[in-house]
Motif scaffolding. Structure first.
Motif: not given
Length: 144
Positions: A46-66
């Protein structure tokens, strides 16, 4: 192979009888050695590799159109949601109902009665594709 050196039985004084039981001691020794090797080697794998991952986008507040549903009845009447339409005004009515400028980005759902003629259904589907509505989904009923 093990040999039986003494014991009652027939035969001459120099006859050695064979033992039918398997000697499992060497096999157990090999298995224990392999177990120890794998237990020592597993934490090193088990080797540990440091990764700089981008942050996850926040959930959108827009409701999809019906979704907009085109319903085709057995009698040939067509409806977009609850509003009646005809084949001549279908594309204009669906475009205004969707309100989008890009028909390629919009999804249109088609629900047809099982008694609808295939030619009428394909006429609606072809007119949608000719107008740029390429995301067409069909609605069916689940049979239980």
């Amino acid at each position: 192979m093990a040999a039986k050196l003494s014991g009652p039985g027939g035969g001459s004084r120099y006859t050695i009888g064979s033992n039918a039981e398997m000697n499992v001691t060497p096999m157990v020794d090999v298995m224990l050695v392999l177990l120890i090797i794998f237990m020592v080697a597993a934490p090193l794998a088990t080797v540990s590799i440091k990764l700089d991952l981008p942050p996850a986008p926040p959930p959108s507040a827009d409701k999809p159109k019906p979704p907009k549903v085109i319903s085709i009845q057995k009698s040939g009447d067509m409806y977009i949601d609850q509003k009646q339409t005809s084949f001549a005004t279908l594309i204009a009515d669906i475009s205004s109902a969707l309100g989008g400028d890009n028909p390629r980005a919009e999804t249109v759902y088609i629900r047809a009665d099982k008694e609808v003629r295939y030619a009428q259904f394909m006429q609606v589907l072809n007119s949608l594709q000719d107008s740029g509505f390429y995301k067409v989904s069909l609605i069916t009923e689940d049979r239980i």
